[in-house]
Design an enzyme around this catalytic site. Structure first.
Site, PDB file in Angstrom:
ATOM      1  N   GLY A   8      -8.688   9.318   9.427  1.00  0.00           N
ATOM      2  CA  GLY A   8      -8.517   9.641   9.895  1.00  0.00           C
ATOM      3  C   GLY A   8      -9.710  10.471  11.053  1.00  0.00           C
ATOM      4  O   GLY A   8     -10.069  10.663  12.167  1.00  0.00           O
TER       5      GLY A   8
ATOM      6  N   LYS B   2       0.709  -0.755   0.252  1.00  0.00           N
ATOM      7  CA  LYS B   2       0.356   0.107  -0.387  1.00  0.00           C
ATOM      8  C   LYS B   2       0.710   1.243   0.045  1.00  0.00           C
ATOM      9  O   LYS B   2       1.842   1.140   1.037  1.00  0.00           O
ATOM     10  CB  LYS B   2      -1.063   0.096   1.391  1.00  0.00           C
ATOM     11  CG  LYS B   2      -1.514   1.695   1.554  1.00  0.00           C
ATOM     12  CD  LYS B   2      -2.898   1.223   2.532  1.00  0.00           C
ATOM     13  CE  LYS B   2      -3.618   2.921   2.526  1.00  0.00           C
ATOM     14  NZ  LYS B   2      -3.869   3.082   3.295  1.00  0.00           N
TER      15      LYS B   2
ATOM     16  N   ALA C 246     -10.127   1.821   9.511  1.00  0.00           N
ATOM     17  CA  ALA C 246      -9.262   1.473  10.592  1.00  0.00           C
ATOM     18  C   ALA C 246      -9.595   2.151  11.638  1.00  0.00           C
ATOM     19  O   ALA C 246      -9.946   1.505  12.379  1.00  0.00           O
ATOM     20  CB  ALA C 246      -7.199   1.888  10.557  1.00  0.00           C
ATOM     21  N   THR C 247      -9.512   3.234  11.483  1.00  0.00           N
ATOM     22  CA  THR C 247     -10.131   4.613  12.726  1.00  0.00           C
ATOM     23  C   THR C 247     -11.000   4.298  12.814  1.00  0.00           C
ATOM     24  O   THR C 247     -11.472   3.994  14.216  1.00  0.00           O
ATOM     25  CB  THR C 247      -9.694   5.829  12.449  1.00  0.00           C
ATOM     26  OG1 THR C 247      -7.808   5.803  12.067  1.00  0.00           O
ATOM     27  CG2 THR C 247      -9.364   6.647  13.583  1.00  0.00           C
TER      28      THR C 247
ATOM     29  N   ALA D  84      -9.719   5.569   3.524  1.00  0.00           N
ATOM     30  CA  ALA D  84      -9.398   7.202   4.647  1.00  0.00           C
ATOM     31  C   ALA D  84     -10.767   7.645   4.389  1.00  0.00           C
ATOM     32  O   ALA D  84     -11.339   7.781   3.350  1.00  0.00           O
ATOM     33  CB  ALA D  84      -8.437   7.861   3.889  1.00  0.00           C
ATOM     34  N   GLY D  85     -11.352   8.183   5.532  1.00  0.00           N
ATOM     35  CA  GLY D  85     -12.532   8.944   5.598  1.00  0.00           C
ATOM     36  C   GLY D  85     -13.166   8.581   5.994  1.00  0.00           C
ATOM     37  O   GLY D  85     -14.311   9.344   6.902  1.00  0.00           O
TER      38      GLY D  85
END
Lengths: 272, 70
Positions: free
Chosen positions: A174, A113, A222-223, A200-201
């Protein structure tokens, strides 16, 4: 003679599992790719990864800490999850190449990645360094999955240099801001000849479903899970949201109408 | 007796005995058998070469592993 039941049992209908995600010729039974950052402990992370059903999960490369207990590599290995090393923390193509080569050596995978960010405050991709790094890594035989801006032109260029997927952001890493430019994500999907992975986001399940409804092939997050109050529960929510969004996309949504359209047959008008 | 060799291991200046190898450095940091990679002066040293690669004065040795992230 008793008739056989003709109604299918709940949950036995068409599922997303009959519809594998294929990246660089490798099949995955789930379209949720997880990250591992932000979890308070390896135990919480492991529970969340299991609940998510993920088969591919990102890890970062850092200097060995002699005091560290347990390892994320062990967690992935014992759960049969493929590691997807990233180049997080790299600001130049040169940094990213060095990290990618070390990751390949450490984890025995050509998959990377690719993250090349411009600054710490936004963590937005630096498009010039990103494209340069992508081209060089492809030349070295890597399977490159670049984290990119939600820019259709850059996504096309990344595909042209041989990336195995493109991974546009929905919003900054995040941030939990969701998908800020769904129109651009649709444009990227329309033109792409490789899988599009929304990366992301994402903050909550409806946003993961939206990514899939927009036509993305997978979601990486993830977050939203690791920093949720109950990570394993959110992981399960994301698993189902991604599957639901994918099925909705395949099913084809109804057109949006300005006015009502009766869904019941016209009744005979009762006498006044 | 030969002088120790000054090197930089994971960003920290260290003195190591002469003829210290990459394999020695890795063993001093971790017992993990997998998931570790080494670069000497930014060049990756494949695992198969660890035992035969001695580190010299002022070499920068980085020993990396997979951690939570991304």
């Amino acid at each position: 003679m008793t008739a056989e039941p003709t109604t299918a049992a709940p949950g036995s209908g068409p599922r997303a599992t009959a519809d594998p995600l294929v990246i660089a010729g490798r099949e995955f039974g789930t379209r949720l790719i997880m990250g591992t950052g932000g979890a308070p402990s390896l135990r919480v992370l492991e529970e969340a990864l299991i609940a998510s059903g993920t088969e591919l999960t990102t890890v970062a490369m850092r200097r060995v800490d002699p005091a560290a207990r347990g390892s994320v590599w062990d967690v992935l290995h014992r759960n049969g999850i493929r590691p997807l090393p990233n180049t997080a923390g790299c600001f130049t193509a040169t940094d990213a190449l060095r990290t990618a080569r070390l990751a390949r050596e450490a984890l025995g995978t050509e998959w990377i990645k690719l993250e090349v960010v411009a600054d710490e405050r936004t963590l937005l991709p630096d498009p010039v360094e990103l494209l340069d790094a992508a081209e060089r890594l492809v030349d070295e035989g890597f399977v490159v999955l670049p984290y990119t801006n939600d820019d259709p032109v850059l996504a096309r260029r990344l595909e042209q240099v041989g990336c195995a997927a493109v991974m546009p952001l929905g919003a900054p890493i995040g941030s939990g801001l969701g998908i800020r430019n769904p129109h651009n994500i649709e444009l990227i999907v329309e033109q792409a000849g490789v899988p599009v992975i929304l990366d992301a986001g994402i903050g909550t399940a409806s946003e993961a479903a939206l990514a899939m409804e927009l036509g993305c092939d997978a979601v990486l997050l993830a977050t939203a899970v690791t920093r949720a109050r109950e990570p394993a529960l959110m992981a399960a929510a994301m698993r189902d949201a991604v599957a639901a969004g994918r099925m909705a996309r395949r099913a084809g949504r109804i057109p949006v109408r300005r006015y009502a359209q009766a869904s019941s047959p016209d009744p005979d008008r009762p006498p006044c | 007796m030969r002088e120790p060799v000054q090197v930089i291991i994971n960003g920290e200046a260290r003195d190591v005995p002469p003829a210290t190898t990459v394999a020695d450095v890795v063993r001093s940091l971790t017992s993990a058998a997998n998931g570790v990679a080494v670069a000497v002066n930014d060049q990756v040293v494949p695992r198969t070469g660890w035992a035969d690669t001695a580190i010299g004065p002022d070499d920068r040795v980085d020993v990396l592993t997979a951690v939570q992230g991304g």
